[in-house]
Design a protein around this motif. Structure first.
Motif, PDB file in Angstrom:
ATOM      1  N   TYR A 152      16.090  39.838  34.785  1.00 51.26           N
ATOM      2  CA  TYR A 152      17.190  40.493  34.087  1.00 51.26           C
ATOM      3  C   TYR A 152      17.466  39.917  32.700  1.00 51.26           C
ATOM      4  CZ  TYR A 152      21.810  42.286  32.962  1.00 51.26           C
ATOM      5  OH  TYR A 152      22.852  42.870  32.319  1.00 51.26           O
ATOM      6  N   PRO A 153      17.606  38.587  32.538  1.00 48.45           N
ATOM      7  CA  PRO A 153      17.882  38.060  31.182  1.00 48.45           C
ATOM      8  C   PRO A 153      16.806  38.463  30.190  1.00 48.45           C
ATOM      9  CG  PRO A 153      18.238  36.374  32.844  1.00 48.45           C
ATOM     10  CD  PRO A 153      17.555  37.519  33.538  1.00 48.45           C
ATOM     11  N   LYS A 154      15.531  38.386  30.607  1.00 44.45           N
ATOM     12  CA  LYS A 154      14.430  38.741  29.720  1.00 44.45           C
ATOM     13  C   LYS A 154      14.469  40.226  29.372  1.00 44.45           C
ATOM     14  CE  LYS A 154       9.362  38.665  29.509  1.00 44.45           C
ATOM     15  NZ  LYS A 154       8.128  38.283  30.221  1.00 44.45           N
ATOM     16  N   LEU A 155      14.723  41.055  30.383  1.00 39.67           N
ATOM     17  CA  LEU A 155      14.775  42.498  30.150  1.00 39.67           C
ATOM     18  C   LEU A 155      15.959  42.860  29.257  1.00 39.67           C
ATOM     19  CD1 LEU A 155      13.996  43.815  33.746  1.00 39.67           C
ATOM     20  CD2 LEU A 155      12.466  43.872  31.769  1.00 39.67           C
ATOM     21  N   PHE A 156      17.084  42.185  29.473  1.00 40.79           N
ATOM     22  CA  PHE A 156      18.270  42.474  28.659  1.00 40.79           C
ATOM     23  C   PHE A 156      18.027  42.096  27.198  1.00 40.79           C
ATOM     24  CE2 PHE A 156      22.439  41.277  26.880  1.00 40.79           C
ATOM     25  CZ  PHE A 156      23.101  42.492  27.039  1.00 40.79           C
ATOM     26  N   GLN A 157      17.430  40.938  26.973  1.00 39.58           N
ATOM     27  CA  GLN A 157      17.127  40.514  25.609  1.00 39.58           C
ATOM     28  C   GLN A 157      16.165  41.493  24.937  1.00 39.58           C
ATOM     29  OE1 GLN A 157      15.689  36.494  25.959  1.00 39.58           O
ATOM     30  NE2 GLN A 157      17.592  35.771  26.898  1.00 39.58           N
ATOM     31  N   GLY A 158      15.164  41.940  25.722  1.00 38.28           N
ATOM     32  CA  GLY A 158      14.222  42.909  25.178  1.00 38.28           C
ATOM     33  C   GLY A 158      14.896  44.226  24.832  1.00 38.28           C
ATOM     34  N   TRP A 159      15.855  44.621  25.680  1.00 33.20           N
ATOM     35  CA  TRP A 159      16.572  45.884  25.416  1.00 33.20           C
ATOM     36  C   TRP A 159      17.399  45.768  24.143  1.00 33.20           C
ATOM     37  CZ3 TRP A 159      21.970  46.887  25.685  1.00 33.20           C
ATOM     38  CH2 TRP A 159      22.306  48.250  25.557  1.00 33.20           C
ATOM     39  N   ILE A 160      18.091  44.643  23.976  1.00 31.36           N
ATOM     40  CA  ILE A 160      18.890  44.423  22.762  1.00 31.36           C
ATOM     41  C   ILE A 160      17.993  44.477  21.529  1.00 31.36           C
ATOM     42  CG2 ILE A 160      20.215  42.702  21.475  1.00 31.36           C
ATOM     43  CD1 ILE A 160      21.842  44.051  23.633  1.00 31.36           C
ATOM     44  N   LYS A 161      16.850  43.813  21.614  1.00 30.37           N
ATOM     45  CA  LYS A 161      15.925  43.797  20.473  1.00 30.37           C
ATOM     46  C   LYS A 161      15.398  45.185  20.173  1.00 30.37           C
ATOM     47  CE  LYS A 161      11.886  41.356  18.676  1.00 30.37           C
ATOM     48  NZ  LYS A 161      10.923  40.260  18.892  1.00 30.37           N
ATOM     49  N   SER A 162      15.143  45.957  21.228  1.00 34.75           N
ATOM     50  CA  SER A 162      14.548  47.284  21.039  1.00 34.75           C
ATOM     51  C   SER A 162      15.504  48.262  20.349  1.00 34.75           C
ATOM     52  CB  SER A 162      14.110  47.858  22.391  1.00 34.75           C
ATOM     53  OG  SER A 162      15.232  48.220  23.184  1.00 34.75           O
ATOM     54  N   LEU A 163      16.814  47.977  20.365  1.00 32.74           N
ATOM     55  CA  LEU A 163      17.777  48.901  19.757  1.00 32.74           C
ATOM     56  C   LEU A 163      17.556  49.052  18.257  1.00 32.74           C
ATOM     57  CD1 LEU A 163      21.080  47.867  21.607  1.00 32.74           C
ATOM     58  CD2 LEU A 163      19.631  49.860  22.045  1.00 32.74           C
ATOM     59  N   SER A 164      17.013  48.006  17.631  1.00 32.55           N
ATOM     60  CA  SER A 164      16.787  48.062  16.182  1.00 32.55           C
ATOM     61  C   SER A 164      15.411  48.598  15.829  1.00 32.55           C
ATOM     62  CB  SER A 164      16.968  46.665  15.582  1.00 32.55           C
ATOM     63  OG  SER A 164      15.985  45.784  16.111  1.00 32.55           O
ATOM     64  N   ILE A 165      14.622  48.949  16.847  1.00 27.77           N
ATOM     65  CA  ILE A 165      13.251  49.427  16.619  1.00 27.77           C
ATOM     66  C   ILE A 165      13.189  50.927  16.846  1.00 27.77           C
ATOM     67  CG2 ILE A 165      10.843  49.231  17.338  1.00 27.77           C
ATOM     68  CD1 ILE A 165      11.537  46.429  18.406  1.00 27.77           C
ATOM     69  N   SER A 166      12.537  51.614  15.936  1.00 28.65           N
ATOM     70  CA  SER A 166      12.343  53.060  16.073  1.00 28.65           C
ATOM     71  C   SER A 166      10.951  53.407  15.566  1.00 28.65           C
ATOM     72  CB  SER A 166      13.385  53.817  15.235  1.00 28.65           C
ATOM     73  OG  SER A 166      13.188  53.546  13.851  1.00 28.65           O
ATOM     74  N   ASN A 167      10.535  54.645  15.800  1.00 29.65           N
ATOM     75  CA  ASN A 167       9.249  55.089  15.257  1.00 29.65           C
ATOM     76  C   ASN A 167       9.228  54.921  13.743  1.00 29.65           C
ATOM     77  OD1 ASN A 167       8.674  55.827  17.846  1.00 29.65           O
ATOM     78  ND2 ASN A 167       8.608  58.028  17.486  1.00 29.65           N
ATOM     79  N   GLU A 168      10.337  55.234  13.108  1.00 26.27           N
ATOM     80  CA  GLU A 168      10.418  55.170  11.648  1.00 26.27           C
ATOM     81  C   GLU A 168      10.304  53.726  11.154  1.00 26.27           C
ATOM     82  OE1 GLU A 168      12.472  56.915  13.606  1.00 26.27           O
ATOM     83  OE2 GLU A 168      11.560  58.865  13.095  1.00 26.27           O
TER      84      GLU A 168
END
Length: 577
Positions: free
Chosen positions: A356-372
């Motif tokens: 969970y901690p690893k997945l949560f951190q990854g989810w937070i990081k992914s919010l700033s990532i987009s195709n663009e």
């Protein structure tokens, strides 16, 4: 019911051999398709026992070595162990790592460090860690001797010069200093004895190039000498595989090389002679200009961050893959993308809670990532690398000594990335820049192949060049063709590699070898009963299907901790000479 996830040893083997050869990697993936085989318990018991009780054989593959002054292509034989033997070898090296007082590298050696318990990237620590530590250590020595000299040299035909008898004697002597179980000792000896295979019609009397255990053996064979050299030579001493570096006053460096040469000759190894192009000598103050060659930028946009962003994006939003792929192609970006969707399905609820901690951190990081944002970063890096290659080529034309040695891997690295990020027009300009330089012959041949679709020259160079090219063809949806009807093993094997990668070869009509049949047509009973042990084993692990599974396997990910690598390209730009 969810599948059992892999153990540490399975992931290490997958990561290690993905960088080595596509056949080894595919064989491991099919073997590990059985969920039970993914566990450390299986590998330490079943795989190891199989390797102890059946004959260990190797599949020879020709890799590109060099082009001689008269234009002839020289190859290096690489020997691939079977999937089961690769796993048993991984268990053996993992056991050796439990005895650092016996097997750990001396502080003067920076290549093929055994992984510790937490490491998942392979049986050895990442090569870049060793290169960085070596640069730092040499820099400290240069600062100690500001008016001194640095001399690089290396051992001729390193692995082929290590005799099997010497390897056995050293292995058994080292094991006597451990509490290692007898089965591991027996496996090590059995692997070394298996190196007595046929090479060009003659029985090999030396350590083979290819198996991971060979790298380990080379280190322990030189272990005592490395310690002696680092403690008692007049000059400072450093080794990375067969590349030796000496730093100190000129008299001390010359005396140290004479001592090392004499000691190595006692065990059948030889340094390149004085005057060889392999020997580079210069002032320590000059060498210090290149001390940061392997240091990555801590801030800003980088290749590592781009690949990490793609990975986080696809793990958190696996449904975005097709859209991202389309947008990348519209922008002439040919990054290969991998499927992560299956990973989330295979995790049990308990595993998800643990992670969970690893997945949560990854989810937070992914919010700033987009195709663009991914495309914007790729555009930035493409333009940056092109500017840098133009500047480096201008410097290279006049460069000598340390400067030339430093520039070569920098150019190779950037070209290797440009090939995935650029349009044909931009790649063509790069080809013009490097045309005529033997140090970049591989890349020039690769670019010509990409632009024309003709893979004849690529096939002639060897299996590693074929893999590097095939991966780019696949990532950029290109079709290939060949005109040369050569029946050489190198040519036929290269065609198989393109087929394994799922590249359409327009001139390919029908397979003329079992390997090509395995690559292009799937598996039948005939292949599962092949006399060639390697083909037979991969066919049996693959199973009977109407179509081969190879391309889809290469596009999928075994585990989220599997490294996002670019196969053979990495082995070329990291060359130091």
């Amino acid at each position: 019911m969810t599948k059992m996830r892999h153990g540490k040893l399975a992931l290490r083997a997958v990561n290690q051999y993905r960088r080595r050869d596509v056949l080894s990697y595919l064989g491991l993936r099919y073997y590990l398709g059985n969920s039970a085989a993914r566990s450390d318990n299986w590998i330490e018991k079943v795989s190891l026992n199989l390797s102890l009780t059946r004959e260990i054989k190797y599949y020879p593959v020709d890799h590109f070595k060099e082009i001689t002054t008269d234009g002839k292509i020289k190859h290096r034989k690489i020997f691939l162990p079977s999937p089961n033997d690769s796993l048993a070898e991984t268990a053996l090296l993992n056991e050796c790592a439990n005895y650092p007082e016996v097997f750990a590298n001396p502080k003067s050696v920076f290549s093929y460090d055994l992984s510790d318990n937490k490491c998942k990237s392979g049986v050895f620590k990442n090569y870049m860690l060793g290169l960085k530590r070596r640069q730092s250590s040499i820099a400290l020595a240069c600062e100690k001797y500001p008016k001194g000299v640095v001399e690089h040299t290396d051992i001729q035909n390193f692995y082929p010069s290590i005799s099997i008898d010497l390897a056995i004697n050293v292995w058994l002597a080292k094991c006597d200093k451990t509490q290692m179980e007898q089965k591991f000792i027996d496996l090590g000896e059995r692997i070394i004895i298996s190196y007595r295979t046929l090479v060009d019609g003659k029985e090999s009397k030396s350590v083979l190039v290819g198996p991971m255990f060979s790298h380990f053996l080379a280190n322990i064979i030189l272990h005592d000498l490395d310690q002696e050299f680092q403690n008692y030579l007049p000059a400072s001493y450093f080794r990375y595989v067969d590349d030796m570096t000496f730093v100190g006053n000129e008299k001390d460096v010359n005396e140290s090389i004479i001592i090392v040469k004499s000691k190595l000759e006692e065990i059948g190894l030889h340094l390149h002679s004085e005057g060889s192009s392999k020997n580079i000598k210069g002032r320590a103050s000059d060498w210090l200009q290149y001390k940061n060659d392997f240091r990555e930028t801590e801030h800003g946009r980088s290749w590592k961050k781009l690949i990490g962003a793609v990975k986080f994006h696809l793990i958190s939003k696996p449904e975005a893959l097709l859209v991202l792929e389309k947008q990348l192609r519209l922008n002439n970006i040919g990054l290969p993308l991998f499927h992560y969707r299956i990973l989330s399905k295979e995790r049990s609820s308990f595993e998800k809670i643990k992670l969970y901690p690893k997945l949560f951190q990854g989810w937070i990081k992914s919010l700033s990532i987009s195709n663009e944002s991914i495309i914007d970063d790729a555009d930035f890096l493409r333009n940056k690398y092109i500017r840098e290659v133009n500047q480096l080529i201008r410097e290279f034309k006049e460069a000598k000594g340390f400067h030339r040695k430093s520039i070569i891997p920098k150019i190779r690295y950037r070209i290797g990335r440009i090939l995935y990020l650029s349009s044909d027009e931009e790649i063509k300009k790069i080809a013009g820049l490097i045309n005529g330089f033997e140090e970049f012959k591989f890349y020039h041949t690769l670019i010509e192949s990409i632009l024309s679709g003709n893979i004849d020259d690529v096939l002639d160079l060897g299996a590693d060049v074929a893999q590097a090219t095939a991966q780019i063809f696949k990532a950029t949806n290109r079709e290939a063709y060949f005109e040369n009807k050569s029946n050489s093993d190198v040519h036929r094997h290269g065609i198989s590699i393109f087929l394994f990668n799922g590249v359409i070869i327009k001139s390919f009509k029908a397979p003329d070898s079992e390997l090509q049949k395995l690559a292009s047509m799937g598996v039948d009973l005939e292949l599962m009963n092949s006399e060639n042990f390697f083909v037979r084993e991969i066919a049996c692990l693959h199973g009977i299907t109407d179509e081969p599974l190879h391309s889809k396997t290469l596009e999928s990910i075994f585990d989220e901790d599997e490294e996002f690598v670019f196969d053979a390209l990495d082995s070329f730009y990291t060359s130091l000479s």
